[in-house]
Design an enzyme around this catalytic site. Structure first.
Site, short mmCIF file in Angstrom:
data_model
loop_
_atom_site.label_atom_id
_atom_site.label_comp_id
_atom_site.label_asym_id
_atom_site.label_seq_id
_atom_site.Cartn_x
_atom_site.Cartn_y
_atom_site.Cartn_z
N HIS A 12 0.98 -1.32 -0.06
CA HIS A 12 -0.05 -0.26 0.10
C HIS A 12 0.96 1.18 0.06
O HIS A 12 0.73 2.21 -0.66
CB HIS A 12 -0.81 -0.17 1.21
CG HIS A 12 -1.62 1.46 1.52
ND1 HIS A 12 -2.96 1.62 0.97
CD2 HIS A 12 -1.19 2.43 2.19
CE1 HIS A 12 -3.29 2.80 1.53
NE2 HIS A 12 -2.27 3.32 2.15
N GLU A 13 1.95 1.35 0.86
CA GLU A 13 2.80 2.37 1.04
C GLU A 13 3.53 2.85 -0.33
O GLU A 13 3.81 3.82 -0.82
CB GLU A 13 3.80 2.38 2.08
CG GLU A 13 3.00 2.42 3.34
CD GLU A 13 2.16 3.49 3.62
OE1 GLU A 13 2.61 4.64 3.30
OE2 GLU A 13 1.35 3.52 4.34
N HIS A 25 1.59 4.45 -3.08
CA HIS A 25 1.49 5.79 -3.08
C HIS A 25 2.84 6.39 -3.89
O HIS A 25 2.74 7.38 -4.55
CB HIS A 25 1.78 6.52 -1.46
CG HIS A 25 0.42 6.21 -0.67
ND1 HIS A 25 -0.63 6.78 -1.29
CD2 HIS A 25 0.13 5.48 0.45
CE1 HIS A 25 -1.61 6.68 -0.31
NE2 HIS A 25 -0.95 5.81 0.79
N GLU A 85 -5.75 6.96 -0.91
CA GLU A 85 -5.80 5.94 0.18
C GLU A 85 -6.76 4.69 -0.85
O GLU A 85 -5.76 3.51 -0.67
CB GLU A 85 -6.49 6.10 1.35
CG GLU A 85 -5.59 6.91 2.24
CD GLU A 85 -4.31 6.68 2.54
OE1 GLU A 85 -4.19 5.37 2.85
OE2 GLU A 85 -2.99 7.16 2.42
#
Length: 467
Positions: free
Chosen positions: A327-328, A331, A407
């Protein structure tokens, strides 16, 4: 009432407009918080969608924790708004400026040393803010966080940490402010461009050095030990061309049992930081037996933090850690960091440009009690903090909406890497460990939540079916 205000001098109109907008924002925030507290009070059983993933005991703990936090936020917010109003009504800003000027006069400096007086004013203002905010911080840490099993600090550690933070902040704030004021003074007609470039350079430097030189002053950073997790992190980073150089574990458990993970660095020098509370086999908070040796050593030598946690935390296993990092990294891969920097700097340039237009307006200074002088630092405070407040509120809401969109996109990126189920499992565990409440009032959520609520994220990942 409105007609009466319009009959006042323009300086008074500006003052009362600022005061009125401040209270309007406060009342709006209080209304939103009331709606959310009503949700906490009325939602006393686990929603049907969460029956399989959340037990009633955890649900009740999170409900009571968030209710306590909301009540605290209401009273601290009321105090803050009242304090700010009294400072404006009683002329606290010009009074503090005069105090700084009196000190300057006593040591032989005249009014021509405006930058020095500005730094003294700033120091006095931050000291005042630190002292008035200290009781609220103590209560939040040692009553609310302690009550719900998150606080890991002793009073000695807390106060030592507060003093250290104040000193480090001043060591950064005062030189940066003095240089900014000097640039504005000598910059001529295009000072706003030079001021913007200076703040851009400072922000990039701080982001670059923070984790290497500033954060270690407060927390211990250690390389993630060699093993399966580190190898998998490096492999995943390589698979998407993320230029990873180091992986650290930060000892967050000496402060709190809340968990987190982030990455930092520019260009080809990226680092990943994992909180020890995120790892189920690393943090002393996740051990049911003896405390972590390093934490026991702190207990024996300095007694700075608590060696034995109140509540054992789950943490995440290796596959879940990889999903969180997926997920990070999403970004990064999707350019969210670059977009945020671009938006921030466009906003900064716009604000400095408008500041250049407004700084010469004497009525702005007179409105806040500066009848005989127009200090540059005071101008920055008045324009950026008060005059721009409606714009800042609108921008904050837009950035919250954008952040929530980012997100969802990062979650989708992790799902595209085949880590949807692991990410869902990690989100559920982290929600439980941090006592996040999975139900939110729609208006409160829309205005405040930069991260989507748990239910929305699970639905988007396909873990929970939409009704």
């Amino acid at each position: 009432m409105v007609e009466h205000i319009l009959d006042l001098p323009v300086e008074k109109q500006i003052f009362y407009a600022v005061l009125g907008f401040s209270w309007t924002v406060y009342l709006w925030e209080a209304y939103l918080s009331y709606r959310q507290r009503r949700t906490y009070r009325s939602t006393t059983s686990v929603p049907q969608e969460l029956w399989k993933i959340m037990d009633s005991e955890t649900f009740e703990k999170s409900r009571l924790y968030q209710l306590d936090k909301s009540n605290f936020s209401f009273w601290s917010g009321l105090y803050s708004e009242t304090e700010g109003t009294l400072i404006l009504l009683l002329g606290g800003i010009p009074f503090l400026w005069d105090v700084a000027g009196s000190v300057m006069t006593r040591v032989g400096f005249g009014s021509e040393y405006e930058i020095t007086q500005s730094l003294l004013f700033l120091t006095l203002a931050t000291l005042f803010s630190a002292f008035t905010g200290l009781p609220w911080s103590v209560y939040n840490t040692f009553v609310i966080e302690e009550k719900h099993g998150f606080n890991q600090q002793t009073l000695g550690f807390f106060f030592k940490d507060a003093v250290k933070k104040f000193i480090v902040t001043q060591c950064i704030l005062l030189p940066v402010t003095s240089l900014l004021l000097y640039i504005i003074k000598i910059g001529g007609d295009y000072f706003f461009i030079y001021a913007w470039l200076f703040t851009l350079a400072v922000s990039l430097v701080l982001v670059t050095i923070y984790a290497d030189y500033i954060a270690p002053l407060f927390d211990k950073f250690a390389p993630l030990p060699e093993g399966e997790l580190k190898a998998d992190i490096e492999s995943m980073s390589k698979s998407i061309s993320f230029p990873l150089t180091k992986v650290y574990v930060v000892e967050g458990s000496k402060r709190s049992s809340h968990s987190n993970a982030y990455f930092y660095g520019f260009f080809k020098n990226k680092r990943i930081v994992l909180f020890d509370t995120l790892l189920e086999d690393y943090s002393p908070l996740n051990k049911s037996g003896e405390p972590h040796p390093e934490q026991q050593e702190r207990e024996d030598t300095s007694n700075e933090s608590k060696a034995t946690p109140k509540n054992k935390k789950q943490g995440c296993n290796n596959s879940e850690i990889l999903a969180v990092l997926g997920h990070e990294l999403g970004h990064w891969k999707l350019g969210h960091m670059v977009k945020n920097i671009v938006i921030s700097q466009m906003n900064s340039f716009l604000c400095f440009s408008l500041f250049a237009v407004l700084i010469g307006r004497k009525e702005l200074f007179v409105a806040f009690g500066f009848n005989d002088s127009q200090p540059t630092l005071i101008g920055l405070m008045i324009i950026f903090q008060f005059i721009f407040s409606p714009y800042n509120e609108l921008l904050s809401f837009c950035l919250t909406v954008l952040s929530r969109r980012f997100e969802f996109q990062a979650d989708a990126f992790a799902r595209g890497m085949g880590k949807a189920s692991e990410l869902c499992s990690a989100l559920i565990k982290l929600n439980k460990d941090n006592l996040g409440f999975p139900v939110a009032d729609w208006l409160f959520s829309m205005w405040h939540y930069s991260h989507p609520p748990l239910l929305e994220r699970l639905r988007a990942l396909g873990s929970i079916k939409q009704d």
